[in-house]
Design a protein around this motif. Structure first.
Motif, PDB file in Angstrom:
ATOM      1  N   HIS A  38      44.374  65.406  62.451  1.00 12.37           N
ATOM      2  CA  HIS A  38      43.421  66.054  63.311  1.00 12.37           C
ATOM      3  C   HIS A  38      42.768  64.894  64.010  1.00 12.37           C
ATOM      4  CE1 HIS A  38      39.920  68.217  64.683  1.00 12.37           C
ATOM      5  NE2 HIS A  38      39.060  67.462  64.075  1.00 12.37           N
ATOM      6  N   LYS A  54      46.041  66.732  56.603  1.00 12.57           N
ATOM      7  CA  LYS A  54      45.325  67.480  57.765  1.00 12.57           C
ATOM      8  C   LYS A  54      44.265  66.631  58.422  1.00 12.57           C
ATOM      9  CE  LYS A  54      46.562  71.902  55.775  1.00 12.57           C
ATOM     10  NZ  LYS A  54      45.831  73.293  55.126  1.00 12.57           N
ATOM     11  N   THR A  55      43.572  66.072  57.683  1.00 10.11           N
ATOM     12  CA  THR A  55      42.622  65.119  58.088  1.00 10.11           C
ATOM     13  C   THR A  55      42.937  64.053  59.157  1.00 10.11           C
ATOM     14  OG1 THR A  55      40.705  65.531  56.490  1.00 10.11           O
ATOM     15  CG2 THR A  55      40.485  63.833  57.636  1.00 10.11           C
ATOM     16  N   LEU A  79      51.850  71.278  62.259  1.00  9.19           N
ATOM     17  CA  LEU A  79      50.194  71.008  62.121  1.00  9.19           C
ATOM     18  C   LEU A  79      49.770  70.048  63.157  1.00  9.19           C
ATOM     19  CD1 LEU A  79      47.769  70.585  60.472  1.00  9.19           C
ATOM     20  CD2 LEU A  79      49.076  68.739  59.360  1.00  9.19           C
ATOM     21  N   ARG A  87      47.268  67.495  50.704  1.00 11.20           N
ATOM     22  CA  ARG A  87      47.631  67.798  52.058  1.00 11.20           C
ATOM     23  C   ARG A  87      46.273  68.132  52.769  1.00 11.20           C
ATOM     24  NH1 ARG A  87      52.101  69.363  50.079  1.00 11.20           N
ATOM     25  NH2 ARG A  87      53.883  69.588  51.516  1.00 11.20           N
ATOM     26  N   ASP A  88      44.993  68.140  52.200  1.00  8.78           N
ATOM     27  CA  ASP A  88      43.602  67.972  52.917  1.00  8.78           C
ATOM     28  C   ASP A  88      43.536  66.558  53.715  1.00  8.78           C
ATOM     29  OD1 ASP A  88      42.833  70.360  52.210  1.00  8.78           O
ATOM     30  OD2 ASP A  88      41.616  69.748  50.340  1.00  8.78           O
ATOM     31  N   GLU A 148      47.003  71.118  65.977  1.00 11.13           N
ATOM     32  CA  GLU A 148      45.873  70.200  66.350  1.00 11.13           C
ATOM     33  C   GLU A 148      45.620  69.480  67.728  1.00 11.13           C
ATOM     34  OE1 GLU A 148      43.441  69.627  64.602  1.00 11.13           O
ATOM     35  OE2 GLU A 148      43.996  70.586  62.488  1.00 11.13           O
TER      36      GLU A 148
END
Length: 294
Positions: free
Chosen positions: A284, A280-281, A239, A276-277, A243
């Protein structure tokens, strides 16, 4: 609500401090020095204090732990007796002082370590008999027991058994994966690993939630697991590579799976972690800052 908070300058404590203030709580920090950037009260305090004198308050949130820098398991360094004395006896004295100060609720930040690291691949429930196999786990369990012994009419005790905490704490630059991301970007070989994680904001939300629910939780002593993700380093670094625009040459998936804590009890109160959101944020946001977050 007036809340006394220990460990406010630490990684977890800063998340909790910000959440309490955002919720409109009046917070008094118990520690060696105030935390810059936050509007709080301050009371000089140390876990070594033999007779803590605390200001009147409604609740105590205890996040502090005396340990070797950067370590929890193994945090006793070369002096396990002092580690135990400060964290067990100091915690007991703190809880007793909080009762004298009028606190009707105490939230103790415990750890998944009370279940023991030997229970790989198993599922942990709050009803399980704790079987710690580290001194850190022993110390956290002793803190839980000290709190339980004080609970009854007039005092509600809430234990939050938390897993590893990720995220950038308010006011800090580094995070738990700063070194890992730097090594990965530099091409350093990374060992496979799988672990359970929760974002610091989600842990702080759990603290705020149980404080709000105090008095309607049932028995005066309650235990809740706090965990969100089972995360393999392979997934995390893949991930991050995506990114950050890096080629992925990371570790293989880990063959070892840690035990996972059930969180049904906390979710039944209305706790909804970011999953997981949120992960990921977070990753990122690090990539947008141009690096590992340091």
């Amino acid at each position: 609500m007036h809340v006394l908070l220990t460990g406010a300058s630490g990684v977890v404590g800063r998340f909790v401090l910000k959440r309490l203030l955002d919720d409109g709580c009046r917070v008094t920090i118990l520690g060696r020095r105030p935390v810059e950037g936050f509007e709080t009260g301050f009371c000089a305090y140390d876990l070594a204090d033999l007779d803590p004198q605390l200001p009147p308050a409604d609740a105590l949130v205890h996040c502090a732990l005396v340990h070797a820098p950067g370590k929890f398991r193994g945090g006793e360094g070369d002096d396990p007796e002092q580690f135990t004395r400060l964290n067990v006896d100091g915690t007991r004295r703190l809880f007793e002082a909080a009762c004298k100060a009028g606190c009707r609720a105490i939230v103790f930040l415990s750890s998944r370590a009370v279940y023991g690291d030997h229970r790989r691949g198993e599922t942990f429930s709050e009803a399980d008999v704790p079987t710690p196999d580290t001194l850190y786990g022993d110390v956290k369990l002793a803190g839980e027991q000290a709190l339980e012994g004080l609970c009854g009419p007039g005092l509600n005790g809430i234990v939050l058994r938390a897993t590893g905490v990720y995220g950038v704490s308010p006011g800090l630059a580094d995070h738990k994966w700063s070194g890992l991301f730097k090594e990965f970007a530099a091409g350093v070989p990374i060992e496979p690993r799988k672990a359970t994680e929760v974002h610091g904001e989600d842990l702080a939300a759990a603290v705020a939630l149980v404080l709000k629910k105090t008095g309607v939780l049932g028995a005066p002593f309650q235990v809740y697991n706090v965990s969100d993700l089972l995360l393999d380093r392979q997934e995390l670094l893949a991930l991050y590579a995506t990114e950050a625009g890096l080629s992925f040459d990371g570790p293989a998936a880990s063959a070892a799976t840690p035990g996972e804590m059930m969180t049904d009890r906390l979710r039944a109160l209305g706790w909804v972690p970011g999953g997981r959101d949120r992960l990921k944020t977070f990753v990122h946001s690090l990539a947008r800052r141009g690096g590992a977050g340091t």
